[in-house]
Design an enzyme around this catalytic site. Sequence first.
Site, PDB file in Angstrom:
ATOM      1  CB  SER A 505     -48.761  15.443   8.695  1.00 19.30           C
ATOM      2  OG  SER A 505     -49.439  15.957   9.809  1.00 19.30           O
ATOM      3  CG  ASP A 516     -36.054   5.562  10.553  1.00 19.93           C
ATOM      4  OD1 ASP A 516     -35.213   6.150  11.254  1.00 19.93           O
ATOM      5  OD2 ASP A 516     -37.282   5.591  10.782  1.00 19.93           O
ATOM      6  CE  LYS A 530     -52.096  16.878  13.313  1.00 20.49           C
ATOM      7  NZ  LYS A 530     -52.253  15.458  12.938  1.00 20.49           N
TER       8      LYS A 530
END
Length: 735
Positions: A505, A516, A530
């Site tokens: 999460s 990124d 998840k």
Amino acid sequence: MSLFAPARNIAVFALCLLTALPAMGNEAIKPTDEGRQASREVIQSLEYGHYEPVTLNNDWSEKVFNRMLKLLDSQHAYLTRDDIAQFGDLRTNLDEMLVEGDLDRVYAFYNLYQTRLENRLEWLINRLEKQPDFDFTGNERLPTNLEDANWAESQSELDDLWRRRLKNAALTLSLAPETSDDTPVVDTSVLSEIATVPARAPDPETPADDNGKPMSSEKIAKQLADRYKSQLSRVKQTNTEDVLSVILNAATGSIDPHSEYLSPSRGESFDIQMKLSLEGIGALLQQDSEYVRVSSLVSGGPAERSGQLKPADRIVAVGDGDSGDMISVIGMRLDEVVEHIRGPKGSKVRLEIIPAKAIDVTQTRTIEITRDTVSLEDQAASSRVIETNRNGEKHRVGVIKVPAFYVDFDAYQAGDKNYRSSTRDVAQLIDKLKAQNVEGIVLDMRGNGGGALQEANSMVGLFIDRGPTVQVRDARGRISLYGDTDRGVAYDGPLAVLVDRLSASASEIFAGAIQDYGRGLILGNQTFGKGTVQTLSDLSHGELKLTRAKFYRISGESTQLRGVEPDIAFPSLIDKDEIGESALDFAMPWDTVRPVSYRQYGEPWQYVNQLDQKHDQRARNNPNFRYLVREAQLAEQFQAQNNTVSLNREQRKREMEAQEAEQLALENQRRRALGMPEIDTWTDARDEALQTGDSDTESESPIQQAATDESVEILLDYALLPGNIQGTSQSAPRP
């Protein structure tokens, strides 16, 4: 906005099998008006409120019916093909029945299952009371997983299966050492979950009990008969609310694994759990056939602090205090198990467990944990400095452990300027490490199951100068963008994030954003996966936890199912087929949305091959890393081999001894390389595994410490690369 930790969604409130449900004598269980209304409300919510489009048709009815069959009789051990054929109409009509709240037909199907279950338990008890003479010679074997097998054609076919299952249960008990006359031996070869590894014979040098005698046939029969009588008593207590939960969770679970109907009693328990005010051991549990398995540990909780309980351990018995009777929980419904484990702060609970790595299920271990509550202080981030040598020069790297993304919401909402949060704590730890002149920082998020989304956003902001962190897409396709709005950074030096399969999460959002942005390296294992958001809403009867949205990285990739892939992967002993989103039935798919514009801070991926080569060289010379690789291979090998178990005593011993010898040889190979004394038995290795490190190393085991140390080495390699400049690159996004 907060995140439900993945294990929490399947933990205390996960759907339990009906073999574990407690029944109402021989009377048929009937639906209530409240249950009929709850059915109508749940199906309407699924159709119009779930993230994924839900079409109520024959195909969906088939999925729900098959899901219910799996929940009731996953090993095809109670129902026959004709039993299922009698209710073939449910395969096409279940959608209409649930929409209208017409539950009589599906309750009738459950009542047939209930009858078959009770009859089977009575059949077992009757055979045992006749003192059967088990023959442990011959060449019979027992399949360990019949989930994909054909349904039995007749009751006589099931009789033969259960004859072998009963024989296996007796053989397992006969090989297990007896503790005392008044302490029951836990039969770990339970009804629906046959042991997947051979049993271990008692050491001939060690007496089996106080009198040096193996367990007698009479005592084995009594032990098993008592167990099945206890299970039959629980089965006969099943009520209409239990059945309603199974039916509605078959419906919700056919769409995704995190949507769930909560009965009034379970809804209350869920509220307590989400407030972290539950007094217990801090272990999140899930049903694993008739076992209860540890899904994950609450960071900072009593179980984690003790170092004795691990993810994928199975709990087979629970005892209260120092001397309370050990109560078998095999086949017990999950919420009942939780009630046995719960207790007042400061009290003790004893758990008999089958360790996750055990190759011998008869050699259980009893541990003792002091119950406590989990506070922010228990989950607080912490730091330390690790020194390493390069060419005679000392280098210092900081390690910050982040167990969870926490925040004191009450203090925050009250306007307290000094409210506690994970981001504030990490910022202070960064300042402390900078004052100690570290050359890089490793953020250790192993086992971090998530927490507050706002904390994931703000913590990313400690390492970037404003920008987006995550996209959230709702059921209508609308995308909301969350991010850091504060100017400046707390740290712009070399950075790595260490993750594992239990990182989920919010920790996946954080790691994905760092990756990124090119802000740092991601090390360790593929994360949980998840990437969905649930909301909890009241029904007229009970509550509904429903998946309403999905997370996406700023690159446009979902964190769902695939999680975050590390730039440099470490070996792992956590089986991805057992732990993680991909291990859950009907997990929602991975997909993408449009990426957003964001600044690149670096291009660490350009150096991954070079860094990985250096890592491989060190790993080949690191006994703990070599051990991890071979141990993972052995686990896969054993799993492939153990699709059946022998019902021949001598063959069973030989199979066990061969596997144990491989495990022991591998462990002693590691010990020799480290200059440690060798051990005589695999049991000794399991005992020593409980002896974790000290508080200065966050109670890490030697294997965990090896991963931490190697992360430091990789980050130092990265920091010392010629021309490596942090925080200035404006290059193209990662391919």
